[in-house]
Each structure stands twice: as C-alpha cells, then as structure tokens.
Design a protein around this motif. Structure first.
Motif, mmCIF file in Angstrom:
data_model
loop_
_atom_site.group_PDB
_atom_site.id
_atom_site.type_symbol
_atom_site.label_atom_id
_atom_site.label_comp_id
_atom_site.label_asym_id
_atom_site.label_seq_id
_atom_site.Cartn_x
_atom_site.Cartn_y
_atom_site.Cartn_z
ATOM 1 N N ARG A 127 23.577 -22.596 14.170
ATOM 2 C CA ARG A 127 23.516 -23.967 13.671
ATOM 3 C C ARG A 127 22.342 -24.629 14.377
ATOM 4 N N PHE A 128 21.611 -25.452 13.633
ATOM 5 C CA PHE A 128 20.416 -26.113 14.155
ATOM 6 C C PHE A 128 20.551 -27.604 13.895
ATOM 7 N N PHE A 129 20.339 -28.418 14.931
ATOM 8 C CA PHE A 129 20.333 -29.867 14.728
ATOM 9 C C PHE A 129 19.394 -30.506 15.733
ATOM 10 N N GLY A 130 19.009 -31.750 15.450
ATOM 11 C CA GLY A 130 18.082 -32.404 16.354
ATOM 12 C C GLY A 130 17.762 -33.828 15.960
ATOM 13 N N VAL A 131 16.952 -34.442 16.813
ATOM 14 C CA VAL A 131 16.517 -35.817 16.597
ATOM 15 C C VAL A 131 15.029 -35.936 16.913
ATOM 16 N N ALA A 132 14.420 -36.964 16.345
ATOM 17 C CA ALA A 132 13.045 -37.338 16.670
ATOM 18 C C ALA A 132 13.107 -38.647 17.455
ATOM 19 N N TYR A 133 12.220 -38.772 18.424
ATOM 20 C CA TYR A 133 12.136 -39.990 19.232
ATOM 21 C C TYR A 133 10.820 -40.689 18.977
ATOM 22 N N GLU A 134 10.876 -42.005 19.146
ATOM 23 C CA GLU A 134 9.669 -42.824 19.082
ATOM 24 C C GLU A 134 9.660 -43.686 20.342
ATOM 25 N N THR A 135 8.507 -43.811 20.968
ATOM 26 C CA THR A 135 8.388 -44.629 22.171
ATOM 27 C C THR A 135 7.800 -45.983 21.779
ATOM 28 N N ILE A 136 8.548 -47.042 22.085
ATOM 29 C CA ILE A 136 8.128 -48.413 21.776
ATOM 30 C C ILE A 136 8.182 -49.214 23.076
ATOM 31 N N GLU A 137 7.029 -49.769 23.454
ATOM 32 C CA GLU A 137 6.918 -50.567 24.677
ATOM 33 C C GLU A 137 7.482 -49.820 25.885
ATOM 34 N N GLY A 138 7.154 -48.534 25.973
ATOM 35 C CA GLY A 138 7.551 -47.735 27.128
ATOM 36 C C GLY A 138 8.983 -47.214 27.104
ATOM 37 N N LYS A 139 9.744 -47.545 26.067
ATOM 38 C CA LYS A 139 11.127 -47.071 25.974
ATOM 39 C C LYS A 139 11.256 -46.088 24.815
ATOM 40 N N ARG A 140 12.081 -45.070 25.037
ATOM 41 C CA ARG A 140 12.278 -44.021 24.032
ATOM 42 C C ARG A 140 13.507 -44.340 23.181
ATOM 43 N N TYR A 141 13.318 -44.290 21.850
ATOM 44 C CA TYR A 141 14.397 -44.569 20.908
ATOM 45 C C TYR A 141 14.507 -43.423 19.909
ATOM 46 N N ILE A 142 15.729 -43.150 19.475
ATOM 47 C CA ILE A 142 15.908 -42.177 18.395
ATOM 48 C C ILE A 142 15.375 -42.821 17.127
ATOM 49 N N GLY A 160 7.205 -38.704 14.496
ATOM 50 C CA GLY A 160 7.836 -39.175 15.728
ATOM 51 C C GLY A 160 6.987 -38.742 16.908
ATOM 52 N N ASP A 161 7.314 -39.240 18.095
ATOM 53 C CA ASP A 161 6.539 -38.903 19.289
ATOM 54 C C ASP A 161 6.975 -37.581 19.914
ATOM 55 N N GLU A 162 8.251 -37.261 19.783
ATOM 56 C CA GLU A 162 8.780 -36.030 20.351
ATOM 57 C C GLU A 162 10.100 -35.678 19.673
ATOM 58 N N PHE A 163 10.490 -34.415 19.826
ATOM 59 C CA PHE A 163 11.708 -33.917 19.194
ATOM 60 C C PHE A 163 12.578 -33.236 20.234
ATOM 61 N N GLU A 164 13.876 -33.304 20.006
ATOM 62 C CA GLU A 164 14.827 -32.479 20.738
ATOM 63 C C GLU A 164 15.703 -31.787 19.703
ATOM 64 N N PHE A 165 15.832 -30.473 19.869
ATOM 65 C CA PHE A 165 16.642 -29.680 18.963
ATOM 66 C C PHE A 165 17.639 -28.857 19.760
ATOM 67 N N TYR A 185 12.655 -28.823 23.527
ATOM 68 C CA TYR A 185 11.864 -30.060 23.513
ATOM 69 C C TYR A 185 10.487 -29.737 22.948
ATOM 70 N N ILE A 186 10.071 -30.525 21.936
ATOM 71 C CA ILE A 186 8.757 -30.324 21.323
ATOM 72 C C ILE A 186 8.059 -31.674 21.180
ATOM 73 N N PRO A 187 6.938 -31.857 21.889
ATOM 74 C CA PRO A 187 6.164 -33.088 21.680
ATOM 75 C C PRO A 187 5.470 -33.015 20.314
ATOM 76 N N SER A 188 5.402 -34.120 19.636
ATOM 77 C CA SER A 188 4.817 -34.140 18.297
ATOM 78 C C SER A 188 3.295 -34.214 18.361
ATOM 79 N N THR A 189 2.661 -33.454 17.501
ATOM 80 C CA THR A 189 1.206 -33.558 17.363
ATOM 81 C C THR A 189 0.852 -34.388 16.134
ATOM 82 N N LYS A 190 1.859 -34.816 15.399
ATOM 83 C CA LYS A 190 1.666 -35.648 14.203
ATOM 84 C C LYS A 190 2.506 -36.911 14.353
ATOM 85 N N LYS A 191 1.867 -38.040 14.578
ATOM 86 C CA LYS A 191 2.561 -39.300 14.839
ATOM 87 C C LYS A 191 3.546 -39.665 13.729
ATOM 88 N N LEU A 192 3.262 -39.269 12.516
ATOM 89 C CA LEU A 192 4.123 -39.601 11.379
ATOM 90 C C LEU A 192 5.550 -39.094 11.573
#
Length: 165
Positions: free
Chosen positions: A130-145, A115-120, A106-113
């Motif tokens: 093998r490496f894979f992951g997603v970025a999340y964005e928080t909108i109105e208190g809810k986390r979305y990929i 995403g807000d956080e990452f999971e790899f 889990y890596i919180p983003s320091t650059k808003k561009l």
C-alpha cells in the motif's frame, strides 16, 4: 577464558571454558570447534547481508508518482511523476510490519507546482503493498500539508540495481 590471540572469548556457550579441554585434539572436540567456527562465520555474515532494491508500480495514482524505487541499503529513493519525471530523495525510516519492511520516504520537490516536499509510506499488505503520502508547502517559514495523495495499491518486486541520480 580462552586466549584466541586478539580476542578473549568467555561467554560463548558452545566453546569449552577449560583451556586444557580446548586444546584436546579428540574427534569430538574437533567437531565442536568446527561447529563453533561455522556459527561465528554465520553470525558475521548475518551482519553484512543487504536487502535488494525494490521497484513499485503505483496503481490508479493521480497526482502521485506512478513508480517508486527504494534502495534499503543506500537509503535512496526515486519517485517518477508522470509528466514531471523523476525526483530523488531518501528513505528516512525502515521498520518491521508483520515481518516485512515498511518504508518512510522523503522527497524534496524539483517542481514547485507539486509542492515543496513529499512524504510517502510504502507498507506491505497481505496482497502486496500500500502506498500513501502527502505534499507539503512552506509558507512564511512554516510547513503545511498542501495535498493528500490518498491511499493506493502498489505492485512491487526486487530489482538488480536502482537508477542513479
């Protein structure tokens, strides 16, 4: 039961159960005590071994980190994003995958561009990792990929010391 001072040993199969036998100074019993002491020492050492940090180069990654460092002992992680620099996070889970460790990171983003956080996930394969992951964005208190980073091969190896944050 054998009184060893501070510890009472009753169920170790390699130690004699009869206190008189434990005090016998014959060569065979000295050898048995030596073997028992060696096994106890190895058991104690087994609990203190530490896994070496690993560094991975992620191949063909676009929008992904180009490099990842994972320290299983401290559970710290660092992802280097080309054009954005390093971002630091944590190893949230280490589990066995065919006899080798598989990491969730889990890596919180320091650059808003980006995403807000990452999971790899860094997973061992027959040919490496093998490496894979997603970025999340928080909108109105809810986390979305917000971005699927895809799946890429990674070339990983042990390093002596990970970079500090």
């Amino acid at each position: 039961m054998i009184d060893t001072g501070a510890v009472h040993v009753t169920s170790l199969p390699f130690l004699p159960r009869d206190p008189d036998m434990a005090l016998n100074r014959s060569a065979k019993n000295r050898k048995d005590r030596h073997v028992a002491a060696t096994l106890i020492g190895l058991l104690l050492l087994a609990g203190t071994t530490q896994a070496a940090p690993i560094q991975c180069e992620i191949k063909n990654s676009t929008g992904l980190p180009s490099q990842l460092i994972v320290d299983p002992t401290t559970k710290k992680a660092m992802a280097y994003f080309s054009g954005f620099g390093p971002m630091f996070g944590t190893v949230t889970l280490i589990r066995d995958h065919d006899g080798r460790p598989k990491y969730n990171i889990y890596i919180p983003s320091t650059k808003k561009l980006l995403g807000d956080e990452f999971e790899f996930v860094l997973s061992p394969t027959e040919r490496g990792h093998r490496f894979f992951g997603v970025a999340y964005e928080t909108i109105e208190g809810k986390r979305y990929i917000s971005y699927n980073h895809g799946v890429y091969d990674a070339k990983c190896g042990s390093i002596a010391k990970p970079p500090s944050q």
